[in-house]
Design an enzyme around this catalytic site. Structure first.
Site, PDB file in Angstrom:
ATOM      1  NE  ARG A 146      -5.541   6.263   6.854  1.00  0.00           N
ATOM      2  CZ  ARG A 146      -5.789   6.493   8.131  1.00  0.00           C
ATOM      3  NH1 ARG A 146      -5.233   7.511   8.767  1.00  0.00           N
ATOM      4  NH2 ARG A 146      -6.615   5.723   8.791  1.00  0.00           N
ATOM      5  NE  ARG A 169      -3.510   2.464   2.557  1.00  0.00           N
ATOM      6  CZ  ARG A 169      -4.483   2.690   3.431  1.00  0.00           C
ATOM      7  NH1 ARG A 169      -4.775   1.792   4.356  1.00  0.00           N
ATOM      8  NH2 ARG A 169      -5.171   3.825   3.406  1.00  0.00           N
ATOM      9  CG  ASN A 200     -10.634  -1.260  -1.043  1.00  0.00           C
ATOM     10  OD1 ASN A 200     -11.661  -1.100  -1.689  1.00  0.00           O
ATOM     11  ND2 ASN A 200     -10.373  -0.614   0.080  1.00  0.00           N
ATOM     12  CE1 TYR A 232     -11.062   6.215  -1.040  1.00  0.00           C
ATOM     13  CE2 TYR A 232     -13.087   6.289   0.231  1.00  0.00           C
ATOM     14  CZ  TYR A 232     -11.773   5.888   0.101  1.00  0.00           C
ATOM     15  OH  TYR A 232     -11.160   5.173   1.091  1.00  0.00           O
ATOM     16  CB  CYS A 248     -17.749  -0.049  -0.603  1.00  0.00           C
ATOM     17  SG  CYS A 248     -16.696   1.293  -0.045  1.00  0.00           S
ATOM     18  CG  ASP A 249     -15.931   0.836   4.800  1.00  0.00           C
ATOM     19  OD1 ASP A 249     -15.477   0.912   3.642  1.00  0.00           O
ATOM     20  OD2 ASP A 249     -15.295   1.248   5.791  1.00  0.00           O
TER      21      ASP A 249
HETATM   22  C1  G6P Z   1     -12.742   3.478   3.783  1.00  0.00           C
HETATM   23  C2  G6P Z   1     -12.949   2.866   2.436  1.00  0.00           C
HETATM   24  C3  G6P Z   1     -12.233   1.562   2.330  1.00  0.00           C
HETATM   25  C4  G6P Z   1     -10.785   1.721   2.697  1.00  0.00           C
HETATM   26  C5  G6P Z   1     -10.638   2.380   4.034  1.00  0.00           C
HETATM   27  C6  G6P Z   1      -9.185   2.728   4.297  1.00  0.00           C
HETATM   28  O1  G6P Z   1     -13.358   2.734   4.767  1.00  0.00           O
HETATM   29  O2  G6P Z   1     -14.286   2.691   2.109  1.00  0.00           O
HETATM   30  O3  G6P Z   1     -12.337   1.104   1.019  1.00  0.00           O
HETATM   31  O4  G6P Z   1     -10.177   0.467   2.749  1.00  0.00           O
HETATM   32  O5  G6P Z   1     -11.373   3.559   4.066  1.00  0.00           O
HETATM   33  O6  G6P Z   1      -9.070   3.223   5.580  1.00  0.00           O
HETATM   34  P1  G6P Z   1      -7.649   3.411   6.267  1.00  0.00           P
HETATM   35  O7  G6P Z   1      -8.009   3.828   7.646  1.00  0.00           O
HETATM   36  O8  G6P Z   1      -6.964   2.078   6.181  1.00  0.00           O
HETATM   37  O9  G6P Z   1      -6.956   4.473   5.483  1.00  0.00           O
END
Ligand code: G6P
Length: 441
Positions: free
Chosen positions: A285, A91, A145, A265, A167-168
């Protein structure tokens, strides 16, 4: 009672999902709960801690964790899949390589998302194969993802499989909006929404009595985005600075199209210059997550194992995963839940290709998923969607055909990559970084 396997057992979210599942047994009773991961070392501390959590809080549930597909996927009703191929170190590369070229570096959007998509496709398909081999009647609830590319790949490679992509993010945004309105839960908001994953818009929101919530919400979003007016940060996502910025930035997304409320997004596509200016190319991030969430979760799991008890644990039931329990119980117990899912369009958005994988509200019952008709999308959204969906399709083409050319086209077409020459430099860097994962192009 249900038997569940969580694929991606070593995820930083797993322990909180286990906690959530065992606390929601009134809605979704369990007989077996299993963790599966292909990385034994990463999964072990989480598996051991979850074993203690389950023994203390739900001893009637049979719990195991494994790296063996047969053990993991036999006698299963639901596979909850949230894998991250290449882990957080990859990532970090997805985020940092684009930033070297002054391009947005994000795990699901633009070049980072494309790179991640190429890694995810084979492993998600492998999970479906395991499920179909060992538990042919099971459902896979997939939120691995980048969900848009993964969904397109599953449509092409596994058209008849029982997989639902979800998706959340819409849920997290609605949680914030429910807080803003003083509602108890995001489930009190009924919505109309259209788009792609991480690329959509709300056109309507009303409460359970049918009252229009949009006027009040628009007044708020215009000033504060999706953050709350008094900085009373109740949404767990808002507890972190970078998420807070994203939620506030929603007001500038809204400004561009005040007829709708945007998915956060879209900031990467509307304001890539702003995003790049505010990024630190040496600390992204992925670094924040590794330094905080990952470190805390693994330390806490080790502490639970050392003490032999989770009675005083700081791990809390993962609110962000409630939608997965909701989805599973809709399928198991025919609740006819209305949920936003990533599905084949089939006319739900009337002026888009029926084959596109779109994100729209659906009714979920034990018979599966029925998308609701959202009508046509306006010119602005249609243009953006056509461009973005073509990027996602080209990535899947590139993966299937092992085509350098198609992947170069995908990167060039991405709205946040400035030119074919930058796309080519990026592609060559990404190929090098992903040589252990991608097919040879
Ligand atoms: C949101 C998105 C997810 C993503 C996540 C990343 O929940 O919908 O697709 O994986 O953010 O969060 P993070 O805290 O890991 O940056």
């Amino acid at each position: 009672k249900q038997s569940v396997v969580i694929a991606g057992g070593g995820s930083t979210y797993t322990a909180s999902i286990v906690m959530l599942l065992i606390e929601n047994q009134d809605k979704f009773p369990l007989r077996k709960l299993r963790l599966y991961d292909n990385d034994a070392q990463r999964q072990e501390p989480i598996g051991k801690a979850c074993e203690i959590i389950v023994k203390e809080r739900a001893p009637e549930v049979e719990f195991t964790y494994t790296t063996d597909p047969e053990e993991g996927f036999s006698d299963v009703d639901f596979v909850m899949a949230h894998i991250r191929v290449g882990g957080l170190p990859m990532r970090e590369k997805d985020e940092k390589i684009p930033l070297k070229y002054g391009v947005v570096g994000q795990e699901t959007c633009g070049p980072g998302g494309i790179a991640y998509g190429m890694r995810s496709i084979p492993d998600v398909i492998e999970l479906i194969d395991y499920m179909e081999k060992y538990s042919p009647n099971a459902w896979m609830l997939n939120y691995s993802n980048p969900a848009a590319i993964v969904a397109e790949a599953t449509r092409r490679l596994k058209p008849d499989s029982k997989i639902i992509n979800i998706c959340d993010m819409p849920v997290a945004i609605k949680k914030s909006l429910a807080d803003i309105l003083g509602l108890d839960s995001e489930n009190d908001i009924v919505d109309r929404y259209y788009g792609l994953n991480h690329f959509g818009w709300w056109t309507e929101m009303y409460d359970k009595d049918g009252n229009d919530l949009m006027p009040q919400l628009k007044e708020h979003v215009k000033k504060y985005g999706y953050a709350s007016a008094n900085d009373d940060i109740t949404n767990p996502l808002l507890a972190e600075a970078s998420w807070n910025d994203t939620f506030v930035k929603a007001k500038d997304l809204y400004a561009l199209d005040p007829d709708t409320l945007p998915n956060t997004y879209l900031k990467y596509y509307y304001y890539p210059d702003y995003v790049v200016e505010h990024a630190n190319p040496n600390h992204t991030r992925a670094n924040e997550v590794m330094e905080h969430r990952e470190k805390n979760v693994f330390e806490e799991c080790r502490r639970i194992v050392e003490n032999g008890t989770a009675e005083d644990t700081s791990i809390v039931p993962g609110e962000h995963a409630e939608f997965i329990v909701q989805l599973a119980s809709a399928l198991a117990y025919n609740t006819n839940e209305r949920m936003l899912l990533i599905v084949k369009n089939n006319g739900a958005i009337s002026n888009l290709d029926p084959e596109y994988m779109v994100e729209v509200p659906c009714i979920v019952s034990k018979r599966g998923v029925e998308p609701l008709a959202m009508g046509p999308v306006p010119t602005f959204q249609k243009g953006l969607i056509e461009q973005q969906v073509s990027v996602e399709r080209l990535v899947v083409d590139a993966y299937l055909e092992k085509s350098y050319q198609k992947l170069w086209q995908a990167l060039t077409l991405s709205k946040i990559v400035p030119s074919a020459s930058v796309a080519k430099e990026l592609l060559d860097d990404l190929i090098e970084a992903n040589k252990d994962y991608w097919p040879e192009l």
